[in-house]
Design a protein around this motif. Structure first.
Motif, PDB file in Angstrom:
ATOM      1  N   ARG A  94       0.808  -1.022   0.160  1.00  0.00           N
ATOM      2  CA  ARG A  94       0.186   0.561  -0.374  1.00  0.00           C
ATOM      3  C   ARG A  94       1.214   1.439   0.055  1.00  0.00           C
ATOM      4  O   ARG A  94       0.619   2.511  -0.951  1.00  0.00           O
ATOM      5  N   ALA A 129       3.541   5.044 -13.818  1.00  0.00           N
ATOM      6  CA  ALA A 129       2.524   5.365 -14.523  1.00  0.00           C
ATOM      7  C   ALA A 129       2.723   4.757 -15.664  1.00  0.00           C
ATOM      8  O   ALA A 129       3.830   5.456 -16.478  1.00  0.00           O
ATOM      9  N   SER A 134      -0.899  -2.372 -17.745  1.00  0.00           N
ATOM     10  CA  SER A 134      -1.813  -1.524 -16.183  1.00  0.00           C
ATOM     11  C   SER A 134      -1.573  -2.216 -14.527  1.00  0.00           C
ATOM     12  O   SER A 134      -1.335  -2.179 -13.205  1.00  0.00           O
ATOM     13  N   ASN A 136       0.835  -1.800 -12.464  1.00  0.00           N
ATOM     14  CA  ASN A 136       1.951  -0.932 -12.185  1.00  0.00           C
ATOM     15  C   ASN A 136       1.150  -0.215 -10.929  1.00  0.00           C
ATOM     16  O   ASN A 136      -0.214   0.068 -10.570  1.00  0.00           O
ATOM     17  N   ALA A 137       2.076   0.729  -9.696  1.00  0.00           N
ATOM     18  CA  ALA A 137       1.816   1.256  -9.070  1.00  0.00           C
ATOM     19  C   ALA A 137       1.118   2.615  -9.129  1.00  0.00           C
ATOM     20  O   ALA A 137       0.320   2.915  -7.935  1.00  0.00           O
ATOM     21  N   ALA A 138       1.243   2.973 -10.316  1.00  0.00           N
ATOM     22  CA  ALA A 138       0.091   4.111  -9.829  1.00  0.00           C
ATOM     23  C   ALA A 138      -1.537   3.389  -9.935  1.00  0.00           C
ATOM     24  O   ALA A 138      -2.730   4.129  -9.996  1.00  0.00           O
ATOM     25  N   GLU A 139      -1.930   2.537 -10.780  1.00  0.00           N
ATOM     26  CA  GLU A 139      -3.062   1.848 -10.806  1.00  0.00           C
ATOM     27  C   GLU A 139      -3.196   0.794  -9.350  1.00  0.00           C
ATOM     28  O   GLU A 139      -4.500   0.787  -9.058  1.00  0.00           O
ATOM     29  N   MET A 140      -2.224   0.235  -9.357  1.00  0.00           N
ATOM     30  CA  MET A 140      -2.712  -1.105  -8.234  1.00  0.00           C
ATOM     31  C   MET A 140      -1.569  -0.728  -6.960  1.00  0.00           C
ATOM     32  O   MET A 140      -0.815   0.304  -6.756  1.00  0.00           O
ATOM     33  N   GLU A 143      -1.422   2.713  -5.418  1.00  0.00           N
ATOM     34  CA  GLU A 143      -1.950   3.817  -6.026  1.00  0.00           C
ATOM     35  C   GLU A 143      -1.155   5.175  -6.077  1.00  0.00           C
ATOM     36  O   GLU A 143      -2.307   6.214  -6.539  1.00  0.00           O
ATOM     37  N   LYS A 144      -0.007   5.383  -6.232  1.00  0.00           N
ATOM     38  CA  LYS A 144       0.884   6.242  -6.756  1.00  0.00           C
ATOM     39  C   LYS A 144       2.227   6.282  -7.526  1.00  0.00           C
ATOM     40  O   LYS A 144       2.354   5.244  -7.903  1.00  0.00           O
ATOM     41  N   ASP A 145       2.094   6.931  -8.515  1.00  0.00           N
ATOM     42  CA  ASP A 145       3.306   6.872  -9.392  1.00  0.00           C
ATOM     43  C   ASP A 145       4.593   7.686  -9.032  1.00  0.00           C
ATOM     44  O   ASP A 145       4.830   9.038  -8.556  1.00  0.00           O
TER      45      ASP A 145
END
Length: 487
Positions: A94, A129, A134, A136-140, A143-145
């Motif tokens: 997280r 990102a 998909s 990737n840490a921006a989407e999963m 949820e941050k770039d």
């Protein structure tokens, strides 16, 4: 943009020049001035593998290898691989306490001049990102770039952003799961994360065997070019498997694209690579946890970690002493190298206190002695003394018992910095390379200063340069710098 469209774009940029995808052209690319002057950077291994925090950052591979320590731990802790695969760690990753401001401030306090986060490790999960995957840490997960947020804070503080890509190894990283039919790696819906999970069937260090597919190498090229196009990193670090012979045309294409894009940006950039993946002179040579035993006129790099056992965070990491890291930094810089020092944050985004304390201690030493590191050049010899520093990869964890006779040199202008690796109790220093035979130094010495003090000690040039500092400094593990001014 599809893979095919991106490949056409790459060819178009290369055609515009000035660099072509030939070794002759790529070897004409200069090493950045910021790199030659900076000398010290921070590497960051943070990813999904920080959730289990067991073994090391190769946990995702080893959890699928029957009977391994990680496999047994995983089944006992999380369940069988059909119920809980590596992908199932992603919701647990997280990063709720990730603070790019705190990270950047800590790296600046440490004295780092460049920062290289791992943008994608062997596990196929991107820390940025991406429009190409998909996973990737921006989407999963967080949820941050992560890379984008770090870029802003790092560059705002005058440090240089790099990025590390280990995507090449994703080709075989999860192949142990092929022997476990029920493992989630074998489900086609997760192929984008787990990769081909194919060979190598034998030694994955064999540069002629276990050729990856054209599809894998083209996707590697496109994904890595997307990384530089989105974030403009001034340094790209590659891990070791790209020295595999089949990669050569793709390595050339990437370098030509990257170097041409940098010309368009008006930036100085570099590629770090290991072994002979890139032809000598076309990239910066990197030794993993390794050093040289001689000066080389071309900048090189030792990438190492604060922990001996792992690059990523694990519970119970085996940490090095700060003094040993600084001694390695001094030895590396004296031989025209740079040190890239890794830290491994926890899954919640905090940097462990042990890592942070090491960085702060390095920063305190740098505040006093940094002028002997930053912006220096190597001298006529790297140093003197009886202690041998072995050359090669994976040598920097060897025990080195330096003495007061072990001295390293750097230079800047009309100053020679003699860095004493173990300060003697009586404060008497004898530097044979600067003796009155004048084989190495035919200039006169007009002053000696002990950095961190107001002392300008007495000195006499006999068979050695004899310097009497008295007991102003307590003997300790940290190196001490003598600034010698010549006419």
């Amino acid at each position: 943009m599809s893979t095919e469209e991106y490949l056409r774009k790459i060819d178009e940029v290369i055609a515009q020049g000035p660099y072509t995808d030939t070794w002759d052209s790529l070897c004409g690319h200069p090493t950045p001035v910021w790199y030659e002057k900076g000398k010290f950077g921070i590497f960051i291994h943070w990813g999904v593998y920080s959730v289990p925090a067991f073994g090391d950052e190769w946990y995702p591979r080893n959890m699928y290898r029957k009977g391994s320590r990680e496999n047994l731990h995983h089944v006992e802790t999380y369940g069988t691989l059909d119920k809980f695969g590596y992908k199932d760690f992603i919701p647990m990753f997280r990063g709720e306490k990730f603070d790019p401001v705190q990270w950047a401030e800590l790296f600046q306090e440490a004295g780092a001049k460049f920062v290289v986060p791992v943008a994608e490790h062997h596990d196929g999960f991107k820390m940025y990102a991406s429009e190409l995957s998909s996973w990737n840490a921006a989407e999963m997960g967080p949820e941050k770039d992560v890379l984008g947020q770090l870029k802003a804070e790092i560059e705002n503080r005058g440090m240089v952003l790099g990025a590390s890509s280990h995507r090449a190894e994703n080709y075989w990283f999860f192949n142990g799961a092929r022997e476990i039919p029920e493992a989630d790696v074998n489900d086609p819906q997760y192929a984008e994360l787990y990769g081909a999970a194919a060979g190598p069937t034998r030694d994955h260090s064999n540069i002629y065997d276990n050729t990856p597919t054209q599809e894998h190498m083209e996707k590697w090229l496109v994904h890595t070019c997307e990384l530089i196009d989105k974030y403009h990193p001034k340094l790209i670090f590659f891990d070791w498997w790209i020295q595999q012979y089949a990669w050569k045309p793709y390595l050339r294409k990437f370098a030509a694209y990257y170097y041409n894009r940098a010309v368009q940006w008006g930036e100085e950039v570099a590629i770090d690579s290991k072994f002979d993946a890139y032809v000598h002179g076309s990239a910066v040579k990197d030794l993993e946890r390794g050093q040289l035993d001689h000066i080389t006129p071309d900048l090189w790099q030792n990438d190492t970690s604060v922990a001996r056992n792992s690059w990523g965070y694990t519970i119970g990491n085996d940490y090095k002493k700060t003094s040993d890291i600084i001694l390695d930094l001094v030895d590396v810089v004296s031989k025209n190298g740079a040190l890239l020092l890794n830290v491994g944050p926890k899954s919640d985004g905090t940097i462990p206190e042990e890592d942070a304390n090491i960085l702060r201690e390095i920063g305190r030493w740098m505040k006093v002695n940094g002028e002997a590191i930053y912006g220096t050049k190597y001298w006529k010899v790297f140093g003197e003394g009886p202690t041998v520093v072995p050359e090669g990869h994976f040598t920097d964890t060897y025990e080195k018992n330096f003495t007061s006779e072990d001295i390293r040199f750097t230079s800047k202008g009309n100053h020679i910095y003699a860095i004493v690796l173990h300060w003697p109790e009586d404060g008497e220093i004898h530097i044979r390379s600067l003796g009155n035979d004048m084989k190495l130094l035919k200039s006169s010495i007009c002053d000696v200063e002990l950095l961190g003090t107001d002392l300008h000690p007495r000195f006499f040039r006999n068979e050695a340069l004899d310097i009497s500092c008295g007991r102003i400094i307590e003997p300790g593990d940290m190196p001490v710098v003598l600034k010698i001014t010549i006419e």
